[in-house]
Design an enzyme around this catalytic site. Sequence first.
Site, PDB file in Angstrom:
ATOM      1  N   HIS A  85       0.829  -1.208   0.000  1.00 28.45           N
ATOM      2  CA  HIS A  85       0.000   0.000   0.000  1.00 28.45           C
ATOM      3  C   HIS A  85       0.866   1.262   0.000  1.00 28.45           C
ATOM      4  CE1 HIS A  85      -3.847  -2.105   1.722  1.00 28.45           C
ATOM      5  NE2 HIS A  85      -3.387  -2.656   0.607  1.00 28.45           N
ATOM      6  N   GLU A 131       0.729   3.952   1.837  1.00 26.91           N
ATOM      7  CA  GLU A 131       1.168   4.351   3.167  1.00 26.91           C
ATOM      8  C   GLU A 131       2.357   3.515   3.627  1.00 26.91           C
ATOM      9  OE1 GLU A 131      -3.435   4.194   3.438  1.00 26.91           O
ATOM     10  OE2 GLU A 131      -1.863   3.454   2.106  1.00 26.91           O
ATOM     11  N   CYS A 164      -6.234   1.279   5.506  1.00 27.98           N
ATOM     12  CA  CYS A 164      -6.735   0.008   6.014  1.00 27.98           C
ATOM     13  C   CYS A 164      -6.221  -0.202   7.441  1.00 27.98           C
ATOM     14  CB  CYS A 164      -6.285  -1.140   5.112  1.00 27.98           C
ATOM     15  SG  CYS A 164      -4.507  -1.480   5.207  1.00 27.98           S
ATOM     16  N   CYS A 204      -2.346  -0.595   7.689  1.00 28.82           N
ATOM     17  CA  CYS A 204      -1.669   0.686   7.507  1.00 28.82           C
ATOM     18  C   CYS A 204      -1.883   1.592   8.715  1.00 28.82           C
ATOM     19  CB  CYS A 204      -2.172   1.376   6.243  1.00 28.82           C
ATOM     20  SG  CYS A 204      -1.585   0.618   4.712  1.00 28.82           S
TER      21      CYS A 204
END
Length: 363
Positions: A274, A276, A302, A305
């Site tokens: 991801h 992040e 999410c 993260c």
Amino acid sequence: MIVIGLTGTIGAGKDTVVDYLIKNENFEHFSVRKFLIKELKIRKIPVNRDTMRQLANELREKNGASYIVEKLYSEAIKTKKNAIIESIRTVGEVEALKKNDNFFLIAIDADPKIRYERIRQRGSETDDIDYATFIAQENEEMKNEDPNKQNISKCIELADYYIENNGTFQQLYDQVDAIMKEIKEKIESKEKGYIYQRPSWDEYFIEIMNTVATRATCDRGRAGCVIVKDKRILVTGYVGAPSGLPHCDEVGHLFRKIIHEDGSITQHCVRTVHAEQNAIAQAARFGISLEGSTLYVRMTPCRSCAMLIINSGIKRVVCEYRYHAGKDSEDLFKEANIEIYFINDEILSYENQIINKKNEVND
């Protein structure tokens, strides 16, 4: 035409930005450094940082604080092309150039040790010095109350845009692209008679985040991330496979289904890291502290993260939109005393997001 001025510390990456703008935006290059080197050679004076600084001060004291850059600006105007004036170092130069509506000043900075390694690698005739000399020479140029003499600190403060260049070339290019996009929009608005409304800092960094997102390699959610402290970009990241591994855009998605307690089934692509996570990994890789910073992202992070964000010391999260399954993360942030703010208080509906009749969700 657009005239860009570049200021900043030694080895911060001004030459790299110049090369990028020449190649990608068709800019003409005008350099204070080259102007001084040429003049020193005509006078048969040794070329080094001390002699360049002494000559620059002499010319400014004799002809005015903005003498050198105004000569370069006049040459730039004659070309009728977009131009970049490199190595602006005095307050007088900034004040003179800012009188022109088409002028924008960009400041570039980076960690001193990173900058020293860069100048050693480029190996020019003015860069063959040790670290102590490098710092001493820079200190001579950082602050001076005389408008005719170098005051890089004040020039950086007066800049329209600021770039922190501690990371990769691509991270630098992403920042330059975002700045150029905003400058072009300003010019266009002015030409059409629009009243320009300056974006807030949150809107500004969200726009940069969206530029970063264009590098993402999964078409089910091309997301980006920008982490900022004191209005300066620390790191960026975007969705993509781990370094050296094939991307979704190349080999397709790698799906996994998760059955939840309520019986719902979500389907995720697990090939990618991801945005992040990639940004936080970049900070770890380059030794950049994220304590007290703000993270900008496309939609609610999410849960995984969110936990990384909490542990990395980030204190504020700004999302362009809400995520349809983001409540869990919002609760985590609230419990950890991390502020989360949404630019648009609506759930993002993105391409290839499917909610079917069998209670399965493509995520």
